[in-house]
Each structure stands twice: as structure tokens, then as C-alpha cells.
Design an enzyme around this catalytic site. Structure first.
Site, short mmCIF file in Angstrom:
data_model
loop_
_atom_site.label_atom_id
_atom_site.label_comp_id
_atom_site.label_asym_id
_atom_site.label_seq_id
_atom_site.Cartn_x
_atom_site.Cartn_y
_atom_site.Cartn_z
N HIS A 9 0.84 -1.19 0.00
CA HIS A 9 0.00 0.00 0.00
C HIS A 9 0.88 1.24 0.00
O HIS A 9 2.03 1.21 0.43
CB HIS A 9 -0.96 0.02 1.19
N CYS A 10 0.32 2.33 -0.52
CA CYS A 10 1.00 3.62 -0.48
C CYS A 10 0.17 4.54 0.41
O CYS A 10 -0.52 4.08 1.31
CB CYS A 10 1.18 4.19 -1.88
#
Length: 518
Positions: free
Chosen positions: A29-30
Site C-alpha cells: 500500500h502507499c
């Protein structure tokens, strides 16, 4: 406990719609997105995913990206990982698609597909690699930036004098060693051994380099900064790969790391530190010169062109520049100006809302996406509303230009507004703003810039954002049939179509959330 249950429920709702646990190859995830490596893209039910209340949009790029928003994604991802680990492999069980998208969504999807193809050039793929180096650092930049702002406020007020030195250490510790983290991520991204990249980059911040002369001058710790660290780590990767090819296997464990650090370290000390230092200084000098002399005109151009740069994927080149400015000056003066592009987008969406009073579908889209847009996540508004409509995207850029010009004008007048971190935008940037005057003045200028962007984007779109036929074509009820609403739990999911990539974005591996957060 209720929050944990909600996050787990969101993860549980997503998993079958991406083809089940067996279809998931990788999970990451960012700042805003859950990024999945999928074995079979055809098993994904895009429309049902977009209809989930927690999902703000989906992005199809090198990975399949589900936009959940800042904060939420960091909590949902661990739950999703647990479910994948626990689930039996059951590929091929994704439900069939629900309601088909309307014409506006189809146009947004077509734009997304064309943009994905455009962004696959070697240069843009290289920029994506560079962005992937810096994006994992954003949470630390944000946290340390907020602590630095809090510490500055306490120092100015003369409060808690015994605590402020500790806060200063917390805020500055990461920035003092950021070159090491950049080197580690660079080696990882370019296919080398990450710890060797970090070891070579650590030379740059080692205090002992102050005893070394290069190019007729004494080096200083940190000279070259993140650009030097990036170059040193890339060099280390190539040296390491050469060694792996030629060093006998029996000697590899001893010879390869030694030669990698030795060769790339010498080049770093006697070359890269000086060259990268000159480049870093030039970046800071040019940014100050541009806004001090260009002022309103420079801000107008930067604010107006940022959304097209995001569309082209070129905004990712700004991430090392932002980081260099933060490292040098304590904040980046470019991000608050670029963030005005998101303000123009919000203003344009509000104008569309009022110009199409009968199209409840588009108005519902805007109502659901507007809070995220105010916080700097503009993708649902861009790809669900303004870009498919055409002219509103252009007038949104006009709003961003006026907001950027406003902030740039104050810089020219001597009131600098910067951001101590990259990633957030819109209202979410308020805790991170800093400048050369009091915090109240800095916040007031940034807030006024957002207001100018909102108003200019609204007025430009309301009066010039529609062709003669467009209101007639779209200002009609486009609500789905009752059965469709019942099946999806809401209107058609078209509003959530998003672009490939996060600026932020900065994202950075793709045109998103750009570090300017639009």
C-alpha cells in the site's frame, strides 16, 4: 474494536471481488491505495468494487490499485493480508459485474486506458522507479514534519522549554539520515542488495567526510543529500551486478560486498558528493529565484500546469526536487503552489453540481467525492466528473492557476509558504505548512490561496466550462433503475473511475496522489 471490525469487513468485502486469495500474488500500500499484484486480471469485478462504500476508486496499472484514502488504507491492508493468509485458494469465484457504467463513466474509463498506454514509455517507467524510492519515506516525512511544526510553535510561544529539545531531535533525526533510507530503497528498486545501497549512501552523512578534500574544497557531512545518495546507490547496484557475474561463487560472499562498497564509496566521496551538492544547491537557488522574481506569474503557470503534468506522469520528476528542498531549507516552496490544482478541481466540481441540477447521478458523485477532494484526493472528481466532461477539466486548471498565482505573489512580496513534507494536499496540508514568517501568517496565505482556487475554478467552470449542448445533454435525470440500486447498494459506480498512478502525489509510481495531492 468497532474500527477494527469495520476495517476487517472492508478487507473481507474486497477479497472475493479481486478473485479470491489464490488470485493475489502480492500486497502493498502507499498513501491512499491498496496495491495488489494479481495473477488473473479477468477475475476482478471492477464495478462491484467501485460500489463498496469504503472504495473511492480503482486504478489499473502495473498493479491493481484500490483507492481507500489516507489512514484507511494503512488499517485495511493488514486485515487484507491476514485474510489472504487464512483463506483457502479459491480462484475464479469473483461475482459477476453489477450495473454497467453510463456514458460518462465509459468516457472516463477510455481516458484511463489511453493514459495507461501513454505512461508506459521508458522515461516514464524510469520516473516511476524514482517515485517508488521516495513514496515509502512519506509517512516519516509527514510525522517528523508535524512534530517540527509543533516544536516551532512551542519555541515561539516560549512554552515547555524542557521538552522542545526532545521534539527537535525527533523531528530532525530522520532528515539527518534520509540519505541512508534513499540509498536502501534505490538499491532495492534497481535490483541490488538494499543494505549495500544504504551502506554506500551512509558515507554521505558520515561526520568524518569533513576531513576529506575533493575538487579543491573540504567536503561537509550531508553534501549532495538525497540526489547524491540516489546516484551512489545506483552505482553500487551496477558494481554489485558486475561482481556477481565475474567473481567466483566461492569468493562471492566476501569479495562482492567489499568491492561494491569500496568502488562506489570512492566514487561517491571523490565525485558524486561534490557534483550532487552543486546540483542540489542549484535546485534550491533556482526555486527561490523563480518565485522571488516570477512571483504571481510563476505560481500561475505551476498551478495551472500541474494537473496536465499528472496526466502525463511527469509530476513524479518533482519528488526528488521536493525532498531536496525539504532537506536544504526545511520545507518545499513548490508543493503549496502545486496543491492549488486540487483547489481548482474542487471549485470546478461544485460548479458542475450547480449547472446540472437535474442529473442526480453526477450530483451524487460530486457529493460523495467532494470531502476527499477537499483533503487533497482528487482522482474521483477528475476521472469521474471533470475530465470526461472535457471543458471542466480545463477550467479546473484555470482555478489552480489563480490559486498558485496568489501564493506565488506573496512569495514575491516576501511571505514564503512551504510544506515540511510531501504527500498531503488540500486541507490535509495545513499541519505541515511553514514559512519565513509566523505560523498564523503562513496558514492564512495558504488558506486564502485555497479559497482563490475554489472560487476561480467555480467561476471559470460555471460560466465557461460548458458548451452550448452539454447542459442539455447531461442536465437530465440519469438515476439507475430501482433494481440496480438495490443490487449495488447505491448508484452506478462510474464516479469512482480513476487514473493510473497516486501526487503522491505525489504517488508516485503513477499519476495520482501526487505529492501535491490532487
Amino acid at each position: 474494536m468497532a474500527t477494527e471490525d469495520k476495517n476487517r469487513a472492508t478487507a473481507a468485502a474486497i477479497l472475493p471481488l479481486v478473485g479470491g486469495a489464490a488470485n493475489v500474488g502480492s500486497i502493498a500500500h502507499c498513501m491512499t491505495r491498496l496495491r495488489l499484484g494479481l495473477h488473473d486480471r479477468s477475475l476482478v469485478d471492477d464495478e462491484a468494487l467501485k460500489a463498496l462504500p469504503a472504495v473511492m476508486g480503482v486504478v489499473e496499472d502495473e498493479t491493481y490499485q484500490i483507492v481507500l484514502g489516507p489512514g484507511t488504507v494503512a488499517r485495511v491492508t493488514p486485515e487484507f493480508e491476514r485474510l489472504v493468509a487464512e483463506a483457502a485458494p479459491t480462484p475464479g469465484n469473483a461475482p459477476t459485474a453489477s450495473a454497467s457504467a453510463d456514458d460518462l463513466a465509459a468516457e472516463g474509463a477510455a481516458i484511463k486506458a489511453r493514459q495507461k498506454a501513454r505512461n508506459a514509455t521508458p522515461f516514464k517507467l524510469f520516473l516511476r522507479k524514482i517515485a517508488n524510492i521516495f513514496v515509502p519515506l512519506i509517512p516519516a516525512l509527514i510525522g517528523c514534519g508535524i512534530i517540527a511544526g509543533l516544536n516551532g510553535l512551542l519555541v515561539n510561544l516560549g512554552w515547555l522549554a524542557a521538552v522542545t529539545p526532545a521534539l527537535a531531535a525527533m523531528a530532525s533525526g530522520f532528515m539527518a539520515l534520509i540519505a541512508v533510507f534513499v540509498g536502501y530503497n534505490t538499491a532495492k528498486e534497481f535490483g541490488g542488495t538494499p543494505i549495500l545501497g544504504g551502506a554506500v549512501a551512509a558515507i554521505i552523512v558520515f561526520p568524518g567526510v569533513a576531513n576529506i578534500d575533493a575538487f579543491g574544497q573540504t567536503l561537509s557531512p550531508g553534501q549532495g543529500g538525497v540526489l547524491g545518495a540516489l546516484g551512489a546507490a545506483v552505482l553500487a547496484v551496477y558494481v554489485e551486478k558486475w561482481c556477481r557475474r565475474w567473481v567466483p561463487e566461492a569468493l562471492d560472499v566476501l569479495v562482492t560486498p567489499t568491492l561494491t562498497v569500496l568502488i562506489s564509496g570512492l566514487v561517491t566521496i571523490f565525485g558524486l558528493m561534490y557534483v550532487a551538492g552543486e546540483i542540489s544547491s542549484a535546485i534550491g537557488t533556482f526555486a527561490d529565484w523563480l518565485l522571488s522574481n516570477g512571483g504571481a506569474s510563476a505560481g500561475f503557470v505551476l498551478g495551472g500546469l500541474f494537473l496536465p503534468l499528472v496526466m502525463l506522469g511527469l509530476h513524479q520528476a518533482l519528488i526528488p526536487i521536493h525532498t531536496t528542498l525539504i532537506e536544504q531549507q526545511g520545507y518545499t516552496v513548490l508543493l503549496p503552489i502545486l496543491a492549488m490544482a486540487g483547489a481548482g478541481q474542487v471549485g470546478a466540481a461544485m460548479a458542475v453540481y450547480f449547472r446540472l441540477p437535474r442529473n442526480e447521478s453526477i450530483r451524487r458523485t460530486i457529493r460523495s467525492a467532494l470531502p476527499a477532494g477537499l483533503l487533497g484526493v482528487g482522482e474521483p472528481l477528475i476521472y469521474g466528473v471533470s475530465l470526461p466532461l472535457g471543458r471542466p477539466f480545463v477550467t479546473a486548471c484555470v482555478g489552480g492557476a489563480f490559486g498558485g498565482g496568489f501564493v506565488g505573489l506573496f512569495h514575491q512580496l516576501g511571505d514564503t509558504v512551504g510544506s515540511t513534507a510531501i504527500g498531503p494536499s488540500g486541507w490535509a496540508l495545513f499541519p505541515l505548512v511553514d514559512g519565513n514568517h509566523g505560523l498564523g501568517t503562513t496558514i492564512a496565505i495558504y488558506g486564502a490561496g485555497l479559497l482563490v482556487g475554489y472560487v476561480a475554478g467555480f467561476l471559470a467552470t460555471y460560466f465557461f466550462g460548458f458548451s452550448k449542448d452539454l447542459p442539455t445533454e447531461f442536465n437530465v435525470s440519469q438515476d439507475p433503475a430501482p433494481s440496480t440500486v438495490a443490487a449495488t447498494g447505491g448508484p452506478h459506480p462510474s464516479p469512482h473511475t480513476t487514473s493510473p498512478g497516486d501526487p503522491d502525489g505525489t504517488d508516485p509510481g503513477s499519476p495520482e496522489k501526487t505529492p501535491a495531492g490532487v
